[in-house]
Motif scaffolding. Sequence first.
Motif, PDB file in Angstrom:
ATOM      1  N   PHE A 104     -13.562  -4.583   1.760  1.00  0.00           N
ATOM      2  CA  PHE A 104     -13.012  -3.607   2.063  1.00  0.00           C
ATOM      3  C   PHE A 104     -13.959  -3.173   3.532  1.00  0.00           C
ATOM      4  O   PHE A 104     -15.012  -3.352   3.715  1.00  0.00           O
ATOM      5  N   ARG A 143       0.934  -1.057  -0.192  1.00  0.00           N
ATOM      6  CA  ARG A 143      -0.005  -0.074  -0.043  1.00  0.00           C
ATOM      7  C   ARG A 143       0.708   1.173  -0.120  1.00  0.00           C
ATOM      8  O   ARG A 143       1.663   1.333   0.866  1.00  0.00           O
ATOM      9  N   GLN A 203     -12.452   1.629   7.544  1.00  0.00           N
ATOM     10  CA  GLN A 203     -11.325   2.165   7.288  1.00  0.00           C
ATOM     11  C   GLN A 203     -11.372   2.711   5.640  1.00  0.00           C
ATOM     12  O   GLN A 203     -10.662   3.688   5.381  1.00  0.00           O
ATOM     13  N   VAL A 204     -12.113   2.400   4.883  1.00  0.00           N
ATOM     14  CA  VAL A 204     -12.355   2.733   3.457  1.00  0.00           C
ATOM     15  C   VAL A 204     -13.748   3.263   3.142  1.00  0.00           C
ATOM     16  O   VAL A 204     -14.639   2.705   3.482  1.00  0.00           O
ATOM     17  N   ASP A 250     -14.608   0.202  13.998  1.00  0.00           N
ATOM     18  CA  ASP A 250     -13.817  -0.711  13.662  1.00  0.00           C
ATOM     19  C   ASP A 250     -13.803  -2.009  14.441  1.00  0.00           C
ATOM     20  O   ASP A 250     -13.207  -1.926  15.625  1.00  0.00           O
ATOM     21  N   ASP A 293      -3.645  -1.795   8.615  1.00  0.00           N
ATOM     22  CA  ASP A 293      -3.398  -0.136   8.462  1.00  0.00           C
ATOM     23  C   ASP A 293      -2.012   0.030   9.051  1.00  0.00           C
ATOM     24  O   ASP A 293      -1.950   0.700  10.161  1.00  0.00           O
ATOM     25  N   ILE A 314      -7.645  -2.900   6.773  1.00  0.00           N
ATOM     26  CA  ILE A 314      -8.218  -2.087   5.743  1.00  0.00           C
ATOM     27  C   ILE A 314      -9.151  -2.884   4.848  1.00  0.00           C
ATOM     28  O   ILE A 314     -10.073  -2.652   4.322  1.00  0.00           O
ATOM     29  N   ARG A 372      -9.448   6.767   1.794  1.00  0.00           N
ATOM     30  CA  ARG A 372      -9.717   6.398   3.301  1.00  0.00           C
ATOM     31  C   ARG A 372     -10.788   7.093   3.896  1.00  0.00           C
ATOM     32  O   ARG A 372     -11.149   8.285   3.425  1.00  0.00           O
TER      33      ARG A 372
END
Length: 555
Positions: free
Chosen positions: A388, A167, A392-393, A455, A485, A461, A435
Amino acid sequence: MTKTLNFFSVVATLMLLSCGTQTTDGALTDPAVLQEPVHTEETRAIETDSADQVFLAASKSRVEVQESYVLPSSTPIIPMPNPPVSENRENYPKTPISPIRQVATDPVSTFSTDVDTASYTNARRFLNQGMRPPADSIRVEEFINYFDYALPAPDTTNTPIQISTERTQTPWNPQTELVRVSLQSYRSDFKTLPPLNLVFLLDVSGSMNSPDKLPLMQRSFNLLVSQLRPQDRVAIAVYAGQSGVVLEPTSGDQKAQINQAINQLRAGGGTHGSAGIHLAYDLAQANYLPDGINRIFIGTDGDFNVGTTSLTELKALIERKREAGVFLSVLGFGTGNYNDALMEELSNHGNGTAYYLDSYQEARKLFATQLAATLQTVAKDVKIQIEFNPAQVAEYRLIGYDNRLLAREDFNNDAIDAGEMGSGHAVTALYEIVRRDSEFRFSDPLRYQDDDLSDTVGGEIAFVKARYKLPDEAHSRLLSQAITDTPMQSSSQRQALAIGVAGFAEILRGSPYLRDWSINDAIDYIGPSLQEDRWGYRQELVTLMRNLQSMEHAD
């Protein structure tokens, strides 16, 4: 048109007959003469104006043209009259660029792998000729997967695939990130491969009468023949207005005999590819090796314009044969007639790969440096699914694989066909992600969507899953790996190369997501990888980029 062609065929045959000599029993001794096929219960010759009749005949008998298409080099060649190709009939399917997805409503991305490289080499042909390739001909994944990224590989064929990820910051949009997901297959040594049962199905129709077609195809297959071992077997069939066997299964240590059969081929006549495919499968099945590699290679310019049957019937045949263990790969040659869409579709249904050979250098890549990958399938029906994490995304887009997308439920359905991976093949996909904590969005947020997400999986992620089958198995196996992450590092050499290649392909197809990112930017990303460029493929890529720059400046 058919009557005209038949008239010219008769004239050409009479001219050839006048050059031959006869024995006391009237048999022609000159092998250059086209003889009238003998029709018996075991006939190997068919010629008909009806595609349905051809398919019926091809399914019931072996088909052979006696000494047709084979001329010794000392014999003058009488060109067969063919309809002139006055227009460019190359065919590229229109495939929309994959859109931005919102994770809140569409968190899962599923697609079939693709190790084809035809789109890149075809684009190289255009750029080397000073022309910009058609946007519809650009498949980003085939650009990316043309190159070797020195990915970590598994050490056993029992688990022939390994996942790796990376990433980094997106160079064309500092408010997004690029996630690379790669699969690397087990690397075999050609010397250790099982025995080969190969059939070369070669197009010798009139449209192949060009230096970048039949002659290049002959030299390419000569190179493959030079690698064969005594335990390998090769048969050769050809097709034009009719199809035939020019070499029965022959041991790999009889290289001179095999090459002679290839090099004596001459182009002429129509293009009846469907009957040739039937014949090739008959040859492969008759010499099937239960513990070997059974594969057909079609060499063609893709011009199936005379006497073909319905594509549906043809695909059904190829699918049945792949289930019986005979795989099909397609090699495209030349310009003007190249049917990119059909070549890719046939190889997909045949558990094979579509290649485009624009040069002898590309033949060397396929049949010398990467021969094991070209011949041996180590995993079939390979699928990738990424979920995903909405905490986070916020958004993502898959770069490429636009015609390889699968439904979410297809991932666990073993009846759904997907891509194959040969020995040493790699599949790389790039996702551009936004993000959740970023102020940037491609799309406006939903008014009534719950924005309070916690989360629950500890900073992941995304979660990557891959399914595959071993070549002789019917049930898939599962691999998985989380993308966490962790702090982003600067791009590795392999990541930078993948970004540069993908960016170049995006420029060629007119992607709306690159903003003002330029060819010079792409070259800068590729630059570090030029230090490890054994075969010169990366430097050649830079040359193609410069070619495109020159064309844009000229405009």
